[in-house]
Motif scaffolding. Structure first.
Motif, PDB file in Angstrom:
ATOM      1  N   ILE A   5       6.142  -2.016  -3.014  1.00 14.14           N
ATOM      2  CA  ILE A   5       5.239  -1.382  -3.983  1.00 14.14           C
ATOM      3  C   ILE A   5       5.970  -0.902  -5.227  1.00 14.14           C
ATOM      4  O   ILE A   5       5.367  -0.306  -6.119  1.00 14.14           O
ATOM      5  N   ASN A  30      11.953   1.143   3.975  1.00  6.51           N
ATOM      6  CA  ASN A  30      12.545   0.605   2.745  1.00  6.51           C
ATOM      7  C   ASN A  30      11.804  -0.641   2.270  1.00  6.51           C
ATOM      8  O   ASN A  30      11.606  -0.834   1.061  1.00  6.51           O
ATOM      9  N   VAL A  41       8.514   1.378  -5.571  1.00  7.51           N
ATOM     10  CA  VAL A  41       8.973   2.771  -5.648  1.00  7.51           C
ATOM     11  C   VAL A  41      10.491   2.837  -5.758  1.00  7.51           C
ATOM     12  O   VAL A  41      11.050   3.667  -6.486  1.00  7.51           O
ATOM     13  N   ILE A  42      11.195   1.948  -5.037  1.00  3.78           N
ATOM     14  CA  ILE A  42      12.657   1.908  -5.085  1.00  3.78           C
ATOM     15  C   ILE A  42      13.092   0.486  -5.400  1.00  3.78           C
ATOM     16  O   ILE A  42      12.355  -0.487  -5.157  1.00  3.78           O
ATOM     17  N   ASP A  43      14.310   0.346  -5.949  1.00  5.32           N
ATOM     18  CA  ASP A  43      14.844  -0.971  -6.297  1.00  5.32           C
ATOM     19  C   ASP A  43      15.767  -1.533  -5.233  1.00  5.32           C
ATOM     20  O   ASP A  43      15.935  -2.759  -5.132  1.00  5.32           O
ATOM     21  N   LEU A  92       8.556   0.481   0.554  1.00  2.47           N
ATOM     22  CA  LEU A  92       8.812   1.144  -0.730  1.00  2.47           C
ATOM     23  C   LEU A  92       9.273   0.147  -1.790  1.00  2.47           C
ATOM     24  O   LEU A  92       8.922   0.273  -2.972  1.00  2.47           O
TER      25      LEU A  92
END
Length: 325
Positions: free
Chosen positions: A173, A167, A175-177, A170
C-alpha cells in the motif's frame, strides 16, 4: 398468667435484645462457615506462593548460586547496594536494571492505556444492536483465547523483516519502501511488543466493560434521547461514570499483568536490552548467570515495585469513587 400473656407483656426492648442476640449468633456462624471454606484456599496459597516468596526474600540476602543454593552465606544488603574500595556496587547501581525498570513502566503505561481506550470502543460496538452481534462477540474473544506463547510466535513470523506479512502489506500500500526489522530495530522493538500485547488483551478489557454496559439502566439514555443530548456528551456524563468501577477492575488486572510481563517480550525479542523488563532481567541473572542471590534481589524489587504501584492505583481509584459518591 399464661405463657402467651407473659410474652405479650414483655417490653419491646427485651424483644429487640433477643432478636439482636439471635442475629449475632447467626452472624458468628456465617463467619465460621466462611473461614472453614477459606482455610483450604489460604493453606494452598501459603504453600504455592507464600513459601517461594519468603525463600526469594531470603536468597536476596545471600550469595547463593544455582549450583549451590544449600551452601549460601548471608551477605546482608550487598546484592542491593554495597560500598567497596571507593565505589558503589549492587543491583541499585546497575544501569541494566534501571533500564529494565524504565522499559517495564513504559510498556505498562502505554499498553494498558491503549487497551483501555480500544477496549471501551470495542465494548460499545458490541453493545449496539446489529445483525450477527453474537458471532462478532465470539470472534472478538479469539485473540484472548490464544495462548500467549502461540500468539507471540505467530506475530514473530508476521513481523519478520524478510518474509513477514506485515512488511509485505505495508509495502504493497506504499506506507514503507523497504522491509522493517520490527523486533530487532531499537526504535521499533518496544512498539512491536506493545502492538502484540494490545492485540491480545483488548478482548479482556472489552469483555469486562461490556458486562458493565449490559447492567446500565436504560431510563437514563431514554431521557437523554428525549432531551436531544449529543451521544458523546451522554457517554462522558452518564456511561463512563457508571462503568468506572468495572473499568478500574479491568485496569488493575491488566496493570498487574503488564508489570510482570515476560512471555510475549521474551519470545519476540529474547534478552534485548531495548525491551528487557524486570522479569526478564531477573530470569537472566537466575538462569543464564546462575546468580540466585542477585536474581532474587531483582525479583524482590520487582515484587515491591508492583505492590507499590498497585497500592497507589487502588488508593487513587478509591478516592475517585468516593468523590463521585
Amino acid at each position: 398468667m399464661t405463657t402467651s400473656d407473659t410474652a405479650a407483656t414483655q417490653s419491646p426492648a427485651a424483644s429487640r435484645r433477643r432478636g439482636g442476640q439471635r442475629g449475632t449468633k447467626v452472624r458468628r456462624q456465617r463467619v465460621r462457615a466462611a473461614w472453614l471454606f477459606l482455610v483450604p484456599m489460604l493453606v494452598t496459597l501459603v504453600l504455592v506462593a507464600g513459601w517461594p516468596l519468603v525463600r526469594t526474600f531470603y536468597f536476596s540476602f545471600t550469595d547463593a548460586s544455582l549450583a549451590n543454593t544449600g551452601g549460601a552465606s548471608f551477605i546482608g544488603f550487598e546484592n542491593y547496594l554495597v560500598y567497596y574500595q571507593g565505589a558503589w556496587y549492587g543491583l541499585l547501581t546497575d544501569p541494566a536494571w534501571w533500564q529494565s525498570v524504565w522499559n517495564t513502566l513504559f510498556f505498562s503505561a502505554v499498553s494498558v492505556s491503549l487497551e483501555t481506550v480500544f477496549g471501551i470502543i470495542v465494548a460499545l460496538i458490541l453493545n449496539a444492536e446489529f445483525k450477527g452481534r453474537m458471532l462478532v462477540r465470539a470472534a472478538v474473544l479469539i485473540p484472548w483465547a490464544i495462548p500467549t506463547i502461540v500468539s507471540a510466535k505467530m506475530w514473530a513470523w508476521m513481523l519478520n523483516d524478510q518474509f513477514g506479512i506485515i512488511n509485505h502489506l505495508l509495502m504493497t500500500i506504499g506506507v514503507i519502501d523497504s522491509p522493517l526489522a520490527w523486533t530487532a530495530d531499537a526504535d521499533l522493538s518496544m512498539w512491536a511488543v506493545i502492538i502484540v500485547d494490545v492485540w491480545k488483551t483488548i478482548p479482556f478489557v472489552a469483555l469486562l466493560v461490556l458486562a458493565a454496559l449490559q447492567m446500565l439502566p436504560q431510563d437514563c439514555y431514554e431521557a437523554a434521547e428525549v432531551d436531544g443530548i449529543h451521544p458523546v456528551k451522554v457517554f462522558f456524563r452518564v456511561t463512563l461514570p457508571l462503568i468506572t468501577p468495572a473499568l478500574l477492575v479491568a485496569v488493575i488486572f491488566r496493570l498487574l499483568d503488564a508489570l510482570r510481563v515476560f512471555d510475549v517480550i521474551y519470545v519476540l525479542t529474547s534478552n534485548s536490552t531495548n525491551t528487557m523488563t524486570m522479569s526478564i532481567y531477573a530470569r537472566q541473572q537466575l538462569v543464564e548467570f546462575q546468580d540466585v542471590g542477585y536474581g532474587s534481589a531483582a525479583s524482590t524489587l520487582l515484587f515491591l515495585i508492583i505492590a507499590l504501584v498497585t497500592v497507589i492505583y487502588l488508593y487513587l481509584g478509591r478516592r475517585q469513587l468516593g468523590g463521585e459518591a
